[in-house]
Design an enzyme around this catalytic site. Structure first.
Site, PDB file in Angstrom:
ATOM      1  N   ARG A 115       0.770  -0.659   0.332  1.00  0.00           N
ATOM      2  CA  ARG A 115      -0.124   0.099   0.249  1.00  0.00           C
ATOM      3  C   ARG A 115       0.866   1.135   0.066  1.00  0.00           C
ATOM      4  NH1 ARG A 115      -5.359   2.099  -0.943  1.00  0.00           N
ATOM      5  NH2 ARG A 115      -6.299   3.412   0.827  1.00  0.00           N
ATOM      6  N   THR A 390      -9.982   0.773  -8.288  1.00  0.00           N
ATOM      7  CA  THR A 390      -9.219  -0.222  -8.269  1.00  0.00           C
ATOM      8  C   THR A 390      -9.371  -2.123  -8.732  1.00  0.00           C
ATOM      9  OG1 THR A 390      -9.289   0.450  -5.640  1.00  0.00           O
ATOM     10  CG2 THR A 390      -8.726  -1.847  -6.163  1.00  0.00           C
ATOM     11  N   ASN A 410      -6.676   4.332  -7.344  1.00  0.00           N
ATOM     12  CA  ASN A 410      -7.284   4.812  -6.189  1.00  0.00           C
ATOM     13  C   ASN A 410      -8.156   5.559  -6.347  1.00  0.00           C
ATOM     14  OD1 ASN A 410      -8.883   5.415  -4.017  1.00  0.00           O
ATOM     15  ND2 ASN A 410      -8.329   7.568  -3.797  1.00  0.00           N
ATOM     16  N   GLU A 429      -4.058   7.927  -3.500  1.00  0.00           N
ATOM     17  CA  GLU A 429      -4.392   7.799  -2.707  1.00  0.00           C
ATOM     18  C   GLU A 429      -4.408   8.144  -1.236  1.00  0.00           C
ATOM     19  OE1 GLU A 429      -5.951   4.886  -2.836  1.00  0.00           O
ATOM     20  OE2 GLU A 429      -4.363   3.955  -4.224  1.00  0.00           O
ATOM     21  N   ASP A 432      -7.902   8.699   0.290  1.00  0.00           N
ATOM     22  CA  ASP A 432      -8.195   7.122   1.086  1.00  0.00           C
ATOM     23  C   ASP A 432      -7.993   7.849   2.093  1.00  0.00           C
ATOM     24  OD1 ASP A 432      -9.928   5.694  -0.576  1.00  0.00           O
ATOM     25  OD2 ASP A 432      -8.604   4.538  -0.518  1.00  0.00           O
ATOM     26  N   SER A 461      -7.610   1.012   3.784  1.00  0.00           N
ATOM     27  CA  SER A 461      -7.831   0.867   2.119  1.00  0.00           C
ATOM     28  C   SER A 461      -9.238  -0.200   2.830  1.00  0.00           C
ATOM     29  CB  SER A 461      -6.967   0.447   1.798  1.00  0.00           C
ATOM     30  OG  SER A 461      -7.456  -0.769   0.820  1.00  0.00           O
ATOM     31  N   SER A 462     -10.089  -0.512   1.678  1.00  0.00           N
ATOM     32  CA  SER A 462     -11.284  -1.576   1.745  1.00  0.00           C
ATOM     33  C   SER A 462     -10.458  -2.846   1.114  1.00  0.00           C
ATOM     34  CB  SER A 462     -12.778  -1.188   1.285  1.00  0.00           C
ATOM     35  OG  SER A 462     -13.186   0.118   1.930  1.00  0.00           O
ATOM     36  N   GLY A 483     -14.635   0.746  -4.038  1.00  0.00           N
ATOM     37  CA  GLY A 483     -13.749   1.148  -3.045  1.00  0.00           C
ATOM     38  C   GLY A 483     -14.337   0.983  -2.009  1.00  0.00           C
TER      39      GLY A 483
HETATM   40  N1  GLY Z   1      -8.460   3.032  -2.987  1.00  0.00           N
HETATM   41  C1  GLY Z   1      -9.598   2.658  -2.452  1.00  0.00           C
HETATM   42  C2  GLY Z   1      -8.994   0.931  -1.697  1.00  0.00           C
HETATM   43  O1  GLY Z   1      -7.778   0.693  -1.374  1.00  0.00           O
HETATM   44  O2  GLY Z   1      -9.978   0.801  -0.915  1.00  0.00           O
END
Ligand code: GLY
Length: 583
Positions: A115, A390, A410, A429, A432, A461-462, A483
């Site tokens: 990440r 994503t 992102n 990013e 986020d 993040s998700s 997302g």
């Molecule tokens: N940018 C989407 C995520 O990291 O969940």
């Protein structure tokens, strides 16, 4: 070898009317006795040996070719990651970062975190004006939105630790796709078409991603010479050229010229981490997914824990009863997600509490058997946001390795900028993070202090690259973009298989529902429920928002047929340029 381009037009919706949500006591959820939804989808792709599934068919093919040449699933995953950076640059991209959840043939599971990180000059209020208001778009567009990219280092870690091929071998397909170009199909053109007006604002972007100022058309060949040169440099010299050498220098020069914060030291300081994935169980299956700085695994597991107290497998798919219970579980899990999770290097994530049976039971006790609980009664506050461009891919080889990768820049095409002649989009990013506690982000998510911006921190993040195992053996590889919806897309794909016995194609194509606490609405794709079910839920207090389909869940199931192992792969019908390909 077979490729299936999915279509949702074949969906047939049959139902029997619900019988109303009458009269029963709290433990009896059966008053939500909704309609039966029966959907028809094409069959999954089958293979006895290996399988790859991604949202762009040339990238899937790159991975399958590596496995056909003796490579393993990790080699293939790196080849696909680089190939998606060429053929799906909206989403997969070396200018971003992501996560890989890996099961090795020797039985070990591992999680690789690549990440992005906030640059050292980042600060909690960097996107606020002097009155403390969020400056629109500053965390979304241009150089100030960029976190230090992680994909190149992440792929290198995967390859050198668990792969068998050389960097040159796994990067060769991506370099060829960039240098010679690739023929655009309808799905590719649609993706580029969405961003045509944005491309026109940046001359070096327009020079590649528009064709003489016009959107690219189906059947045309898109060549990316600068990206090919960048990929060749990485292939020949390794990640140092990206993090300490010529590529970092060119990105940093553009940062300096355009108000960005990322420095040579930020690049040099970037690290990838590796550790245990997050685990939970649901009805005898083990879920192996992403720990913080992803909220994906924790939120999914919290929802699984809550739902495990109900006979979800006895309820028809998307009956009023099952939607009610899923939505209430999601509502609570998103509150926990939004207010208590963050980068574990910076905050203590209360995972023991959130994933405990006690917490799940306490939430179940709060769920009204027949009525929606207003989100404002669950928690006061505002929601964080997140972007949805994503991409996810899944790979299984003949040796027993399985790889689940989700990575991102992102928003669609990230920050919308390419540094000089580097050829790749930089992420946005930073959006986020929580720009301001309580203010909604791109995805409408409202988050708390735990995800506040800090130098060197990774935004929450998700992304949820997930493996499902039974008796120690991988039976499903799954994940999605989307997302904040990634969590519920991945969750529903798994529930469709475990509770509803769907094959992998039906599991990923079935219309979806989503709730994230705020806004207090149930998002529902077309055909996600019958009119009778919707009416029943509206009477119970639910509000609905319909919209375009979302996500692209790319999945594989490992099963047996005629007494022998078989792989079933499915590309989400929503990702029309994608493919599941067996070998
Ligand atoms: N940018 C989407 C995520 O990291 O969940």
């Amino acid at each position: 070898m077979r490729r299936i381009l999915g279509t949702l037009t074949s969906v047939a919706l049959l139902f029997t009317p619900g019988i109303g949500m009458a009269q029963t006591a709290p433990s009896q959820v059966s008053e939500f006795n909704g309609a039966d939804v029966s959907l028809k989808f094409p069959p999954p792709v089958e293979s006895r040996n290996a399988m790859a599934v991604s949202s762009q068919h040339f990238a899937t093919q790159a991975g399958v070719d590596i496995m056909a040449a003796g490579g393993n699933a990790i080699d293939a995953a790196v080849a696909i990651g680089y190939a998606l950076a060429v053929t799906h640059p909206c989403c997969g991209n070396i200018g971003g970062g992501g996560f890989a959840t890996i099961h090795l043939a020797n039985g070990k599971d591992t999680f690789i975190n690549f990440r992005e990180k906030a640059p050292a000059a980042a600060s909690a209020n960097m996107y606020l004006d002097d009155k403390g208001n969020v400056i629109p778009n500053l965390s979304l567009h241009g150089y100030k939105a960029v976190g230090v990219p992680g994909s190149v280092m992440g792929f290198e870690r995967m390859l050198t630790k668990y792969g068998t091929k050389t960097r040159a071998e796994v990067m060769a397909p991506a370099i060829k796709l960039a240098a010679d170009g690739y023929k655009l199909d309808e799905g590719d053109v649609r993706t580029y078409g969405f961003a045509a007006a944005e491309f026109a604002k940046e001359p070096n972007v327009a020079a590649v991603f528009l064709n003489n100022g016009q959107p690219w058309k189906v059947g045309e060949n898109l060549v990316q010479k600068n990206l090919a040169a960048t990929l060749r440099e990485i292939s020949a010299k390794g990640p140092d050229v990206f993090y300490k050498g010529d590529i970092a220098e060119r990105v940093v020069a553009a940062m300096k010229a355009n108000g960005g914060l990322v420095t040579m030291k930020d690049f040099a300081d970037f690290t990838v981490t590796e550790g245990d994935p997050l685990r939970c169980s649901y009805r005898g299956y083990n879920i192996i997914s992403s720990p913080p700085p992803s909220s994906g695994g924790a939120s999914m597991c919290e929802i699984f824990n809550i739902l495990s107290g109900y006979p979800m497998d006895k309820m028809p798919v998307h009956s009023a009863k099952s939607i009610h219970l899923m939505v209430e579980a999601m509502r609570h899990a998103y509150v926990d997600r939004n207010f208590s999770l963050g980068d574990p290097v910076f905050v203590k994530n209360p995972l023991d509490k959130l994933l405990s049976a006690k917490h799940a039971a306490a939430i179940r006790a709060k769920i009204d058997p027949v009525k929606a609980t207003p989100s404002s009664e669950v928690k006061i506050g505002t929601v964080p946001h997140e972007s949805d461009q994503t991409t996810h891919y899944s790979v299984v080889d003949k040796f027993g390795n399985a790889v689940s990768v989700t990575y991102t820049i992102n928003g669609g095409f990230g920050s919308g900028v390419i540094a000089g002649d580097t050829g790749f989009f930089l992420n946005n990013e930073m959006d986020d993070f929580t720009s301001k506690v309580g203010a909604p982000n791109l995805f409408g998510l409202v988050q708390g202090e735990s995800n506040a911006i800090a130098p060197g921190k990774r935004p929450l993040s998700s992304m949820s690259p997930t493996l499902v195992t039974k008796n120690g053996k991988v039976m499903m590889v799954i994940g999605s973009p989307g997302g904040s919806r990634i969590i519920t897309i991945t969750l529903e794909s798994i529930l469709n298989v475990i509770d509803h016995n769907m094959d992998i194609k039906a599991a990923v194509d079935t219309p979806r529902i989503h709730h994230q606490w705020m806004p207090d609405t149930v998002y529902a794709e077309d055909n996600a429920m019958t009119p009778a079910v919707r009416k029943e839920l509206e009477a119970a207090g639910y509000k609905f928002t319909s919209g375009r389909p979302w996500g692209s869940a790319e999945g594989i199931i490992i099963g047996t047929k005629d007494g022998k192992r078989i792989l079933y792969g499915a590309n989400d019908a929503r990702a029309t340029a994608g493919a599941a390909i067996g070998n």
